[in-house]
Motif scaffolding. Sequence first.
Motif, PDB file in Angstrom:
ATOM      1  N   GLU A 147       0.861  -1.200  -0.271  1.00 52.00           N
ATOM      2  CA  GLU A 147       0.131  -0.176   0.086  1.00 52.00           C
ATOM      3  C   GLU A 147       0.994   1.076  -0.101  1.00 52.00           C
ATOM      4  O   GLU A 147       0.703   2.224  -0.787  1.00 52.00           O
ATOM      5  N   SER A 148       1.976   1.261   0.822  1.00 51.37           N
ATOM      6  CA  SER A 148       2.817   2.492   0.818  1.00 51.37           C
ATOM      7  C   SER A 148       3.339   2.612  -0.312  1.00 51.37           C
ATOM      8  O   SER A 148       3.603   3.550  -1.042  1.00 51.37           O
ATOM      9  N   ARG A 149       4.070   1.410  -1.081  1.00 52.92           N
ATOM     10  CA  ARG A 149       4.820   1.602  -2.399  1.00 52.92           C
ATOM     11  C   ARG A 149       3.772   2.175  -3.540  1.00 52.92           C
ATOM     12  O   ARG A 149       4.369   2.929  -4.506  1.00 52.92           O
ATOM     13  N   ALA A 150       2.520   1.545  -3.374  1.00 51.12           N
ATOM     14  CA  ALA A 150       1.424   2.203  -4.331  1.00 51.12           C
ATOM     15  C   ALA A 150       1.266   3.722  -4.195  1.00 51.12           C
ATOM     16  O   ALA A 150       1.027   4.295  -5.279  1.00 51.12           O
ATOM     17  N   ALA A 151       1.375   4.207  -3.241  1.00 47.53           N
ATOM     18  CA  ALA A 151       1.474   5.492  -2.717  1.00 47.53           C
ATOM     19  C   ALA A 151       2.806   6.322  -3.136  1.00 47.53           C
ATOM     20  O   ALA A 151       3.012   7.433  -2.511  1.00 47.53           O
ATOM     21  N   TYR A 195       3.372   8.878   2.307  1.00 49.26           N
ATOM     22  CA  TYR A 195       3.004   9.345   3.665  1.00 49.26           C
ATOM     23  C   TYR A 195       4.091   8.903   4.518  1.00 49.26           C
ATOM     24  O   TYR A 195       4.314   9.701   5.570  1.00 49.26           O
ATOM     25  N   ARG A 196       4.848   7.773   4.216  1.00 54.97           N
ATOM     26  CA  ARG A 196       6.013   7.591   4.976  1.00 54.97           C
ATOM     27  C   ARG A 196       6.915   8.542   4.920  1.00 54.97           C
ATOM     28  O   ARG A 196       7.677   9.021   6.071  1.00 54.97           O
ATOM     29  N   ASP A 197       7.256   9.157   3.482  1.00 57.58           N
ATOM     30  CA  ASP A 197       8.193  10.274   3.509  1.00 57.58           C
ATOM     31  C   ASP A 197       7.792  11.532   4.113  1.00 57.58           C
ATOM     32  O   ASP A 197       8.701  12.160   4.871  1.00 57.58           O
ATOM     33  N   GLU A 198       6.517  11.735   4.300  1.00 56.42           N
ATOM     34  CA  GLU A 198       6.163  12.901   4.985  1.00 56.42           C
ATOM     35  C   GLU A 198       6.204  12.804   6.521  1.00 56.42           C
ATOM     36  O   GLU A 198       6.798  13.862   7.291  1.00 56.42           O
ATOM     37  N   PHE A 199       6.000  11.661   7.075  1.00 55.70           N
ATOM     38  CA  PHE A 199       6.367  11.297   8.508  1.00 55.70           C
ATOM     39  C   PHE A 199       7.801  11.357   8.412  1.00 55.70           C
ATOM     40  O   PHE A 199       8.154  12.005   9.489  1.00 55.70           O
ATOM     41  N   ASP A 200       8.563  10.968   7.820  1.00 53.95           N
ATOM     42  CA  ASP A 200      10.058  10.993   7.799  1.00 53.95           C
ATOM     43  C   ASP A 200      10.383  12.452   7.911  1.00 53.95           C
ATOM     44  O   ASP A 200      11.364  12.987   8.781  1.00 53.95           O
TER      45      ASP A 200
END
Length: 196
Positions: A149-153, A157-162
């Motif tokens: 799911e993360s890869r599809a986006a 979102y993970r980058d934003e949290f980072d």
Amino acid sequence: MDEKTQELRDIFTSVTDGEETVTESQEDTRGSLEKDERTVEERLERVVARMRERYGFETPLSDGELIAVAKGFYDDRTDAELAADLGVDEADVFEARMALHLVSEADADEVDLVAIRARDEDDATLAAEYDVSEAQIRRYRRVAAAKDESRAANDRYRDEFDSILGDSELASRMATDVREDGLEDATEGMETDVSF
């Protein structure tokens, strides 16, 4: 002055209540790694709200608790520690992390997620093959789904949290380093073997 310049000057002086010049006071501002004016909390709230809207995930945790999970993840806290702090089940914290795409290396360090992802067998069959419990297989499948799911986006979102939580930690660490370096430079060469 030509006619056009005079017209512009007249317009300017009428707009500025007769002032011939306009200067804006400048102030020295301290630099920051973070350009966003919003607080870390506000930025996290926005990311969580967008993820809830996009994925429609269901969790018994409130947005504030989801933010606490994200912060805890970046502080290297375990699901058990976060669950104890929030007064919720550890499974709810794990599900919240997966919903927020916050997957750690330790979530599936014992198994090849690509192999699990590609398999259609039921949990019992895979559990026997990998010599783990069915609950662990379900967990691995959930981790694989969260990664997909993360890869599809595009890991947005993970980058934003980072960016939000990684930058705030970096800024804090750099500020500490600058203070320490400043003190070190100020005391360099000073005699420290002083007896009273």
